[in-house]
Structures are given as C-alpha cells and as structure tokens.
Design a protein around this motif. Structure first.
Motif: not given
Length: 209
Positions: A18-37
């Motif tokens: 239901l919610y995205p994951s974030v990394d150490a910089k509090f940036t949303i972590v991408g998923e494979e299905r997201d495609g290109v940046e």
C-alpha cells in the motif's frame, strides 16, 4: 482496511504494497515494473481528501513532488526542514478511478492534478479517497492528467485479461490523448474503467500473456 495514501516511512521498514519503500536518503525505492526513471514534477501542496466524510487533511507543502512511472504515481510530501521530514505515497494504476485536473487562472487559483481511488472500509462501506497535487506554473495540469490517463490505460490493457469489450474500447481511446471537449470550472474529470478497490491483493496484477 485503512489506506491513507500518504504515510511516514523509514529505511528498513517492512515491505507494504500500500505504501512505497524509501532508502537511506528517504528517496522512494523503484520497482522493476516502474520502467525508466520518471520525470518529477514540483508540488506546492499535497492534500488527501476522504470524499465520503468530506475531510481535507493537508499532508505536505513546498518542496513536495510527484512522478508517474509505468505502474504507479509516486508522491513525496515535505513535512518539515529535515531530509527525513517526508511522507511518501504511491497510487497504483489498478486503483485509480478518476484523474482530475484544474488549470490555473491566476496566483490565487493554482493548477491541480487529482487522483481518486476507492476502497472497502472496516465497516464494509465504500470510501473514495483523493490526493490533490498543486502544480507550479511550469507544468500544465491538463497535460499531466492526459499523460496519466495514457499510462493507466496502457497498464490496464496489459494486465487485465478479463475486461469487457466496452471497457477495453474506452481505454484504447484514452491512449490517444485528446483534451476534453468541455472543461469544468472546478475540476475536469477523466474516468478510467476497470479500476479495482485498493488492497494489497490488487496492488500488482499479473501481466497478460
């Protein structure tokens, strides 16, 4: 089930559809299905509205942003001055019932893009929840909304094998974006057939074929 669209998440938090994951910089972590940046758009405000009750809860202010991937809308809402002062959310394409937009008419009337979903609440009542994003002068809300409709239509046509012919026809038409013949004064809505209730089970459908 409670789905608030936005939530405070930290590095190492358990995966949650239901919610995205974030990394150490509090940036949303991408998923494979997201495609290109994706391209990120600035948002001067982020508001979550529960249409069933009419409540309007501000979530983020200046410094917020959003982006549309191939599978979901990503939202980062600044809630303070620290890098960790951020709420994040994603609105997955299977859930989106409507995309709305309003073009700015002046400094006191900002342009907005809105995404609406529906879910079954704990009392078995259907709740409609919307996230409204105020966009800056450099972005055209209508263009963003039409781009979102194309992405959602593409995703739905590729991942929903049992959709009716009528719904497929409507989605196929949305893949060729055309401005609505009439724009409403408050909010112009683009309705998207084939949406499903928000839940972890409907977050990531299998790909057709």
């Amino acid at each position: 089930m409670v789905y608030t669209v936005m939530a405070t998440r930290g590095p190492g938090d358990a995966l949650d559809a239901l919610y995205p994951s974030v990394d150490a910089k509090f940036t949303i972590v991408g998923e494979e299905r997201d495609g290109v940046e994706p391209v990120w758009h600035a948002a001067s405000a982020v508001r979550v509205d529960e249409k069933a009750g009419g409540s309007d809860a501000p979530t983020g202010a200046a410094g917020s942003s959003f982006a549309m991937t191939d599978a979901r809308v990503l939202i980062r809402a600044s809630t303070g001055t620290k890098k960790s002062d951020v709420a994040v959310g994603h609105v997955r394409y299977p859930w989106i019932q409507e995309v709305g937009y309003h073009r700015s008419t002046g400094a006191d009337d900002p342009g907005v893009v809105q995404f609406t979903v529906h879910l079954r609440g704990d009392d078995d009542m259907i709740v409609r929840r919307s996230v409204t994003l105020e966009v800056g002068a450099k972005d055209d809300p209508r263009t963003i909304a039409l781009q979102a409709a194309v992405k959602i239509a593409d995703y739905r046509l590729a991942t929903t094998p049992n959709m009716s012919d009528d719904k497929r026809w409507t989605l196929a038409k949305l893949r060729t974006p055309k401005p609505p013949l009439r724009e409403e004064a408050e909010l112009t809505l683009i309705r998207l057939p084939g949406s499903v209730h928000v839940s972890p089970d409907t977050a990531i459908p299998v790909t057709v074929g």
